[in-house]
Design a protein around this motif. Structure first.
Motif, PDB file in Angstrom:
ATOM      1  N   TRP A   1      -0.099   3.599  11.308  1.00 35.00           N
ATOM      2  CA  TRP A   1      -0.810   4.299  12.370  1.00 35.00           C
ATOM      3  C   TRP A   1      -1.216   3.292  13.446  1.00 35.00           C
ATOM      4  O   TRP A   1      -1.717   2.209  13.150  1.00 35.00           O
ATOM      5  CB  TRP A   1      -2.058   4.986  11.828  1.00 35.00           C
ATOM      6  CG  TRP A   1      -1.757   6.014  10.783  1.00 35.00           C
ATOM      7  CD1 TRP A   1      -1.284   7.284  10.956  1.00 35.00           C
ATOM      8  CD2 TRP A   1      -1.929   5.861   9.357  1.00 35.00           C
ATOM      9  NE1 TRP A   1      -1.146   7.927   9.747  1.00 35.00           N
ATOM     10  CE2 TRP A   1      -1.528   7.078   8.747  1.00 35.00           C
ATOM     11  CE3 TRP A   1      -2.366   4.823   8.536  1.00 35.00           C
ATOM     12  CZ2 TRP A   1      -1.574   7.279   7.374  1.00 35.00           C
ATOM     13  CZ3 TRP A   1      -2.396   5.004   7.168  1.00 35.00           C
ATOM     14  CH2 TRP A   1      -2.007   6.224   6.605  1.00 35.00           C
ATOM     15  N   THR A  41      -1.981   7.432  16.305  1.00 35.45           N
ATOM     16  CA  THR A  41      -0.748   8.207  16.191  1.00 35.45           C
ATOM     17  C   THR A  41       0.120   7.547  15.135  1.00 35.45           C
ATOM     18  O   THR A  41      -0.017   6.346  14.860  1.00 35.45           O
ATOM     19  CB  THR A  41       0.002   8.275  17.539  1.00 35.45           C
ATOM     20  OG1 THR A  41       1.146   9.125  17.402  1.00 35.45           O
ATOM     21  CG2 THR A  41       0.464   6.900  17.985  1.00 35.45           C
ATOM     22  N   HIS A  55       5.139   9.134  16.502  1.00 34.61           N
ATOM     23  CA  HIS A  55       4.379   9.765  17.594  1.00 34.61           C
ATOM     24  C   HIS A  55       4.417  11.292  17.501  1.00 34.61           C
ATOM     25  O   HIS A  55       4.261  11.975  18.521  1.00 34.61           O
ATOM     26  CB  HIS A  55       4.909   9.331  18.966  1.00 34.61           C
ATOM     27  CG  HIS A  55       4.788   7.861  19.211  1.00 34.61           C
ATOM     28  ND1 HIS A  55       3.596   7.253  19.539  1.00 34.61           N
ATOM     29  CD2 HIS A  55       5.714   6.873  19.165  1.00 34.61           C
ATOM     30  CE1 HIS A  55       3.790   5.950  19.681  1.00 34.61           C
ATOM     31  NE2 HIS A  55       5.063   5.686  19.461  1.00 34.61           N
ATOM     32  N   VAL A  86      -1.216  13.023  15.392  1.00 29.86           N
ATOM     33  CA  VAL A  86      -2.372  12.273  15.878  1.00 29.86           C
ATOM     34  C   VAL A  86      -3.539  12.522  14.925  1.00 29.86           C
ATOM     35  O   VAL A  86      -3.671  13.608  14.356  1.00 29.86           O
ATOM     36  CB  VAL A  86      -2.762  12.683  17.310  1.00 29.86           C
ATOM     37  CG1 VAL A  86      -1.775  12.129  18.314  1.00 29.86           C
ATOM     38  CG2 VAL A  86      -2.838  14.200  17.448  1.00 29.86           C
ATOM     39  N   PRO A 141      -0.734  10.055  23.386  1.00 31.59           N
ATOM     40  CA  PRO A 141      -0.165  11.154  22.608  1.00 31.59           C
ATOM     41  C   PRO A 141      -1.219  12.155  22.127  1.00 31.59           C
ATOM     42  O   PRO A 141      -0.874  13.261  21.714  1.00 31.59           O
ATOM     43  CB  PRO A 141       0.492  10.436  21.427  1.00 31.59           C
ATOM     44  CG  PRO A 141       0.807   9.076  21.940  1.00 31.59           C
ATOM     45  CD  PRO A 141      -0.328   8.741  22.854  1.00 31.59           C
ATOM     46  N   ALA A 142      -2.499  11.765  22.202  1.00 28.66           N
ATOM     47  CA  ALA A 142      -3.581  12.647  21.755  1.00 28.66           C
ATOM     48  C   ALA A 142      -4.219  13.409  22.898  1.00 28.66           C
ATOM     49  O   ALA A 142      -5.281  14.018  22.721  1.00 28.66           O
ATOM     50  CB  ALA A 142      -4.639  11.827  21.029  1.00 28.66           C
ATOM     51  N   ALA A 164       1.111  16.017  17.598  1.00 22.95           N
ATOM     52  CA  ALA A 164       1.008  15.338  18.889  1.00 22.95           C
ATOM     53  C   ALA A 164       1.520  16.186  20.042  1.00 22.95           C
ATOM     54  O   ALA A 164       1.216  15.894  21.203  1.00 22.95           O
ATOM     55  CB  ALA A 164       1.778  14.019  18.835  1.00 22.95           C
TER      56      ALA A 164
END
Length: 290
Positions: free
Chosen positions: A117, A154, A158, A161, A205-206, A236
């Motif tokens: 992560w 993430t 990806h 999340v 990505p969040a 995500a």
């Protein structure tokens, strides 16, 4: 106890580690002849017994430290001192020590697969107002809110999340034990209306990780530290999840929900466990330096 933010709420979380300090008195060696004289006067049996005592104490000390680091609070060294040290970590420990830029999850994925992560956002340290859904906010009210620390990660692809959080409470050990008993005894850690909220961040990505995107979660109330560790995961791509599932359920081999099939239960549980281990390590280090 109230859950109002303490002084400095909303400030960026910038911390500095305590410098290591050494006491010259602890490094002085006894005269060599004095140690030799002791050896000559000591009968063989007494010498053997002394060696066994020293070895036993070393093994016990190592086992106790290992128990604290792995989460066995029943054997944690100096519980009162460790509890006090944990309460201060939010302002004297670097953010990278609590939320590492990269977290390795060896064997933390489905079927024992490895996970990695990467941190994409760190929230400013704050109070708890607005950080939890109303029911979870109410459930945590008895222990108060000293500070809330959060970071979002993430996975390597990806595609998921996860926000992981550390709630530092105002409670004493008795109150923390009572809260843990309630959460586990009444199943509060498995209720969908008591899910922690995610921390989204623009340009990551969040960015779309909101309330409707929460898919799996875990909440752990510690009793050897005034801390609640939690994590919540989602997709995500920002998709809404209709059937969020506690991590413990989503990790079952027979689970067929979307969160389970995507391994989101493993993300929430794996990250929470490793952040908790890091917390314990920081507490042990701080306690030893006192």
């Amino acid at each position: 106890m109230d859950l109002t933010p303490g002084p400095g709420a909303g400030r960026p979380f910038v911390s500095f580690a305590r410098p290591e300090a050494f006491d010259d008195s602890t490094t002085r060696l006894r005269p060599i002849r004095e140690r030799r004289a002791l050896k000559l006067r000591m009968p063989p049996r007494a010498a053997s017994a002394a060696a066994c005592v020293v070895l036993g104490l070393g093994l016990i000390g190592g086992a106790v430290t290992g128990s604290w680091l792995t989460g066995d609070s029943s054997a944690a060294p100096g519980p009162a001192q460790s509890f006090a040290a944990a309460a201060e970590l939010w302002h004297n420990t670097p953010v990278d020590a609590l939320f590492p830029p990269v977290v390795q999850g060896d064997g933390a994925g489905p079927g024992g697969a490895d996970r990695t992560w990467t941190r994409v956002a760190v929230a400013p340290d704050s109070g708890c107002a607005g950080a939890f859904d109303p029911l979870l906010y109410k459930a945590l009210a008895p222990v108060g809110c000293l500070r809330l620390l959060r970071a979002t990660y993430t996975d390597a692809t990806h595609s998921s999340v996860t926000t992981v959080g550390l709630l530092f409470t105002k409670a004493d050990p008795v109150a923390m034990r009572a809260l843990r008993q309630r959460f586990t005894g009444e199943g509060l850690d498995r209720r969908g209306d008591l899910m922690p909220r995610a921390y989204p961040a623009k340009g990551t990505p969040a960015a779309g990780f909101g309330d409707g995107q929460r898919a799996s979660w875990t909440v752990s109330v510690l009793t050897e530290a005034p801390v609640v560790v939690w994590a919540v995961s989602g997709f995500a791509d920002g998709r809404t999840v209709q059937d969020p599932q506690p991590a413990a359920d989503a990790m079952r081999p027979s689970a067929t929900t979307a969160p389970a099939q995507a391994g989101l239960g493993f993300d929430a549980k794996g990250l929470a466990d490793r952040v908790e281990r890091g917390l314990r390590k920081s507490v042990s280090t701080d306690t030893e330096q006192r």
